[in-house]
Design an enzyme around this catalytic site. Sequence first.
Site, short mmCIF file in Angstrom:
data_model
loop_
_atom_site.label_atom_id
_atom_site.label_comp_id
_atom_site.label_asym_id
_atom_site.label_seq_id
_atom_site.Cartn_x
_atom_site.Cartn_y
_atom_site.Cartn_z
N LYS A 141 16.03 10.41 32.20
CA LYS A 141 14.66 10.79 32.56
C LYS A 141 14.30 12.15 31.94
O LYS A 141 13.22 12.31 31.38
CB LYS A 141 14.51 10.84 34.08
CG LYS A 141 13.12 11.30 34.55
CD LYS A 141 12.96 11.10 36.04
CE LYS A 141 13.75 12.12 36.85
NZ LYS A 141 13.07 13.45 36.90
N GLY A 186 7.74 16.37 38.89
CA GLY A 186 7.85 17.82 38.88
C GLY A 186 7.88 18.38 37.47
O GLY A 186 7.31 19.44 37.19
N SER A 205 14.82 25.81 37.55
CA SER A 205 14.91 25.99 36.10
C SER A 205 13.68 25.49 35.37
O SER A 205 13.42 25.91 34.23
CB SER A 205 16.15 25.26 35.57
OG SER A 205 16.03 23.86 35.73
N ASP A 254 21.05 18.22 41.50
CA ASP A 254 20.47 16.90 41.78
C ASP A 254 21.51 15.92 42.30
O ASP A 254 21.17 14.88 42.86
CB ASP A 254 19.81 16.33 40.53
CG ASP A 254 18.46 16.96 40.26
OD1 ASP A 254 17.89 17.56 41.19
OD2 ASP A 254 17.97 16.86 39.12
N LYS A 258 13.03 19.58 46.42
CA LYS A 258 12.93 18.44 45.51
C LYS A 258 11.94 17.43 46.10
O LYS A 258 11.04 17.80 46.84
CB LYS A 258 14.32 17.83 45.29
CG LYS A 258 15.33 18.80 44.71
CD LYS A 258 14.97 19.23 43.29
CE LYS A 258 16.03 20.13 42.69
NZ LYS A 258 15.74 20.48 41.29
N ARG A 297 16.45 17.68 50.48
CA ARG A 297 17.61 16.81 50.33
C ARG A 297 18.76 17.20 51.24
O ARG A 297 19.56 16.35 51.63
CB ARG A 297 18.05 16.78 48.87
CG ARG A 297 17.09 15.99 48.00
CD ARG A 297 17.49 15.97 46.55
NE ARG A 297 16.58 15.09 45.80
CZ ARG A 297 16.47 15.07 44.49
NH1 ARG A 297 17.22 15.88 43.75
NH2 ARG A 297 15.61 14.25 43.89
N ARG A 306 16.81 9.87 44.76
CA ARG A 306 18.24 10.18 44.81
C ARG A 306 18.82 9.99 46.22
O ARG A 306 19.98 9.62 46.37
CB ARG A 306 18.49 11.59 44.27
CG ARG A 306 18.00 11.75 42.85
CD ARG A 306 18.65 12.88 42.12
NE ARG A 306 17.91 13.20 40.90
CZ ARG A 306 17.95 12.53 39.77
NH1 ARG A 306 18.72 11.45 39.68
NH2 ARG A 306 17.24 12.89 38.72
N LYS A 350 11.35 5.92 40.09
CA LYS A 350 11.14 7.21 39.43
C LYS A 350 12.15 7.46 38.32
O LYS A 350 11.81 8.00 37.26
CB LYS A 350 11.20 8.32 40.46
CG LYS A 350 10.97 9.73 39.93
CD LYS A 350 11.06 10.74 41.06
CE LYS A 350 10.89 12.16 40.56
NZ LYS A 350 9.51 12.47 40.15
#
EC number: 2.5.1.19
Length: 440
Positions: free
Chosen positions: A25, A96, A168, A310, A337, A341, A382, A409
């Site tokens: 991705k 994002g 980042s 992630d 996120k 999470r 995720r 996604k």
Amino acid sequence: MVSSNQDLLISPSIPYGEIAVPPSKSHSLRAILFASLSKGTSIIENCLFSPDSQAMLTACEKMGAHVRRIGDSLHIQGNPDPHHCHPRYFHMGNSGIALRFLTALSTLSPTPTLITGSHTLKRRPIAPLLSSLKQLGAHIRQKTSSSIPFTIHGPLSPGHVTISGQDSQYASALAITAALAPYPLSFSIENLKERPWFDLTLDWLHSLNISFLRDQDSLTFPGGQSLESFSYSVPGDYSSAAFLASFGLLSSSSKPTILRNLSSQDSQGDKLLFSLLKQLGAHILIGKHHIEMHPSSFSGGEIDMDPFIDALPILAVLCCFAKNPSRLYNALGAKDKESNRIEAIAHELQKMGGSVHPTRDGLYIKPSRLHGAVVDSHNDHRIAMALAVAGVHASSGQTLLCNTQCINKSFPYFVIAAQTLHANVRHYQADFPLRSSFCR
């Protein structure tokens, strides 16, 4: 709770097999963006087609790029001067990356751009990036300082700014913008997190012959540069590979799980997860273009999550099966996120009997026998895929995983991939309440 065809029914099973990992991705979105801003026609092979990809493609077409899809490839005729278009409206969906990258790029134009997105995208922080862009002269109008929607335009002024490194993507967005600005721009990153993902962006700029100077976490771009068209084949996604690998690692099969379409030279952050698991004792063979997972036991431990943040949801599941307790730390960014999470995976694994507890910046996990339960994705791809792995390796009972449309996604064919590996995961639909049916 009533099931829908967006739910998955998962039964304990014994996965094994061989499969190609879906395209990355992160690379797909960067390739689409850079091709759209390049002179000439670029060809992107093995592109990931997902809602995030579509959001990026739609925005790039509004900037004047011409896109043609042929099979799993894209032919994109770029517009290297997209900044004098009519007023624009960008709907970023739930991406994002698209939100941060196109917000920053919009400041190269004097034309106002309205930036918005899905309801869930509103929880993704954008204020640190907007603050740095304002310091460089960007004009921003918004109802709330912390989220979309807002209107933004430039021009920016030559200068230097400090950008937060908490995510980042802020630094990546500023680097891409500085690379294409007609004037010199420089910036320093404060407390850079998720460093491998920022380095991935710089690798892209370097491969496209963009010049810049880097002194640790300070970068200077001379201005006046442009992009040339390119051909690129998107490698496999290490983030998605982590879920497929976990099916095999936790299996009781005597056969390995082999993942293909991966590049050992790739700079994706989640590639480091496989090295970590190997260090913890997992039987993993890492080849140039594949990874071979052998069912094996492994230790827990103190794990710094920053290089592969992630992977927190799937690593939380794996640590339930480790030989000793684990502490996942340095993961504050995981709270911002698609879901929080840290809270989400702890809450759902607790339903399955997991001893998983949030800490200030991560999770504390004790080895646990998981059982089937009714769990929810929190609209986070995720979280959903991690819970699917947990359900496949539960010691007893079926798992009903609700609201799984979010998986599209990053991994639209996740269910087919799981079934290819002999994991008992299937779409489920019923017209009656289900919760009592899934009690132990």
